[in-house]
Design a protein around this motif. Structure first.
Motif, short mmCIF file in Angstrom:
data_model
loop_
_atom_site.label_atom_id
_atom_site.label_comp_id
_atom_site.label_asym_id
_atom_site.label_seq_id
_atom_site.Cartn_x
_atom_site.Cartn_y
_atom_site.Cartn_z
N ALA A 51 8.44 -77.60 -20.18
CA ALA A 51 9.34 -78.52 -20.65
C ALA A 51 10.14 -79.24 -19.37
O ALA A 51 11.44 -79.27 -19.42
N GLY A 104 13.96 -74.27 -23.67
CA GLY A 104 14.32 -75.95 -23.60
C GLY A 104 13.48 -76.82 -24.28
O GLY A 104 13.36 -77.96 -24.05
N VAL A 105 13.00 -76.45 -25.34
CA VAL A 105 11.99 -77.30 -26.27
C VAL A 105 12.70 -77.56 -28.01
O VAL A 105 13.06 -76.58 -28.32
N GLY A 106 12.55 -78.68 -28.28
CA GLY A 106 11.89 -79.86 -27.73
C GLY A 106 12.14 -80.82 -29.06
O GLY A 106 12.86 -80.80 -29.81
N CYS A 136 17.33 -76.63 -27.74
CA CYS A 136 17.08 -77.95 -26.90
C CYS A 136 18.33 -78.81 -27.28
O CYS A 136 18.87 -78.77 -28.31
#
Length: 375
Positions: free
Chosen positions: A218, A247-249, A267
Motif C-alpha cells: 500500500a 495501511g490497508v485500505g 487505514c
C-alpha cells in the motif's frame, strides 16, 4: 509472552477468524483498526468509535513523540487515560512517518535523524528510542522499528532496506525486554520480491514475535501487485500468530487481504474520506458534494444503522458539507467507520459459517449495482 494470546477459531480457504486476547479486552479478527493519529480519531469521540464496533485503535509514535511528547503522556497516565480509550491500542514504530513526512532525514545503521515537520526541531529515532516511546505511551501492541521504502524501488534498494529492518527488528526485541501484558510485532519487508519476503520472514521467525506484520505494501504498487504479494507473503509467517497488513485500505482491498490470510488492518481512509465528503456504502462510494443529493430526503444507506443514516437525509448531509459545518465530517466519519466495522463483522461470521466465497460474491454484486438512482 504472558498477557497477549491469539486463538484461531475457524478458517475458510485461507481466510481466518479468531480472537487476540489482551489485558484490556478481546480483539475479534479479522479486525479493522481506526487510526487515532494524534491521540484522537479525527471528528470522533472515543465512545463513538467504540459504538461502531472497533475493538482496538492505532496511535502514531511519530506524531505523538513530536506533540505532545511521549514523556508528557506518560506523566499524564499513559495514552489510554490521556485519550479516554480503555480498549487495546496498537502503536506503529514511527518508521513510515519519518520516511514520508520528516524533513532532512539521515539514515544510518543506528537509526534516523530528522527534522520535525511541525516545528523543524531535530530528533533521532532508533529501535531503542522507538521501544522507549511506545513503552511510555503504554500501548498494548508495539511495532518494531523498521524502514519502509516507497515502491517502485530497485531490488538492491529493497534488499538493503529489508536487511537493515531485520537488524533493527533484533534490536527492537532486545530493547522491548520483558513486558507482561504487552505484545511486540515484527514487520516483514522485501517489496514485491518473493525471495526477499521469505528471507525477511525467516529472520523474524528466528527472532520470535507475538505477531507479524506485512509491511511495505500500500505504498504505491497498486491493488493487483499487492494481491500478488499477499498470495504468498502471509503464509510465510507463523500460522498461530496474528498477521497484520499495515495501511490497508479500501473495502475491496480489505476483503482481498482477509481472503489471503490477513487478520488485522488499519487505514486513515474511512475518517479522511468522511472529512472530504466521501461515504463508503455497501453500494460503493458516494460523493455527498454532488448536486444530485441537494433535494434527496433519503438516507445515505437505507440498511445502515449509524446516526448519519438513521437520523439525517442526503439533502442535509449535502447541505452541511457545502456549508463547511463540522457536523458534516462527524456524521460521515461515523458512517464510514460503522460501515468498515460492519464489513469486518460480516466477514467474521461468513468465515465461521464456512460461506466466505458466497459472502464475497454478494459483496461484489452489491457494489456493482452502484448507488441508488437519483430522484
Amino acid at each position: 509472552m504472558t498477557g497477549v494470546t491469539f486463538e484461531l477459531k475457524a478458517t475458510d480457504g485461507r481466510a481466518r477468524t479468531g480472537v487476540i486476547r489482551t489485558t484490556r479486552g478481546d480483539i475479534r479478527t479479522p479486525a479493522f483498526m481506526p487510526v487515532g493519529t494524534a491521540a484522537t480519531v479525527k471528528a470522533m469521540m472515543p465512545e463513538s468509535v467504540a459504538a461502531t464496533g472497533a475493538d482496538i485503535l492505532l496511535g502514531n509514535t511519530y506524531h505523538l513523540m513530536l506533540r505532545p511528547g511521549a514523556e508528557r503522556i506518560a506523566r499524564l497516565g499513559g495514552l489510554h487515560r490521556f485519550m479516554n480509550w480503555e480498549k487495546p491500542i496498537l502503536t506503529d514504530s514511527g518508521g513510515f512517518q519519518v520516511m514520508s513526512l520528516a524533513d532532512l532525514r539521515k539514515l544510518t545503521e543506528k537509526g534516523v535523524t530528522f527534522r520535525s515537520h511541525v516545528d523543524g526541531s531535530k530528533h533521532e529515532l532508533t529501535p531503542e528510542r522507538s521501544m522507549e516511546i511506545q513503552r511510555l505511551l503504554g500501548s498494548d501492541i508495539v511495532m518494531c522499528f523498521d524502514e519502509c521504502p516507497a515502491l517502485p524501488a530497485d531490488r538492491a534498494r529493497i534488499e538493503e532496506s529489508m536487511r537493515l529492518s531485520m537488524r533493527w527488528a533484533a534490536r527492537s526485541k532486545a530493547a522491548f525486554g520483558d513486558r507482561p501484558g504487552h505484545a511486540l510485532f515484527g514487520i516483514q519487508q522485501g517489496g514485491l520480491e518473493p525471495d526477499l519476503r521469505e528471507e525477511s520472514a525467516k529472520a523474524l521467525r528466528d527472532i520470535g514475535f507475538d505477531g507479524y506484520a506485512i509491511g511495505g505494501l500500500a505504498v504505491g504498487e497498486g491493488q493487483e501487485a499487492m494481491f500478488a504479494c499477499l498470495d504468498y507473503a502471509p503464509d510465510m509467517l507463523p500460522n498461530d500468530k496474528p498477521r497484520y497488513l499495515m495501511g490497508v485500505g479500501k473495502p475491496d482491498d480489505i476483503l482481498g487481504a482477509v481472503k489471503r490470510g490477513v487478520d488485522m488492518m488499519d487505514c486513515v481512509l474511512p475518517s479522511r474520506s468522511g472529512r472530504t465528503g466521501q461515504a463508503w456504502t455497501r453500494r460503493g462510494q458516494v460523493n455527498i458534494k454532488n448536486a444530485r443529493h441537494a433535494d434527496d430526503p433519503r438516507p445515505l444507506d437505507a440498511e445502515c444503522t449509524c446516526p448519519a443514516c438513521r437520523n439525517y437525509s442526503r439533502a442535509y448531509l449535502h447541505h452541511v458539507f457545502r456549508a463547511g459545518e463540522m457536523i458534516s465530517g462527524m456524521l460521515l466519519t461515523w458512517h464510514n467507520l460503522h460501515y468498515y466495522q460492519e464489513l469486518m463483522a460480516g466477514m467474521r461470521a461468513a468465515i465461521a459459517e464456512g460461506r466466505f466465497d458466497a459472502w464475497e460474491g454478494e459483496f461484489h454484486a452489491q457494489r456493482a449495482e452502484g448507488d441508488i438512482a437519483p430522484l
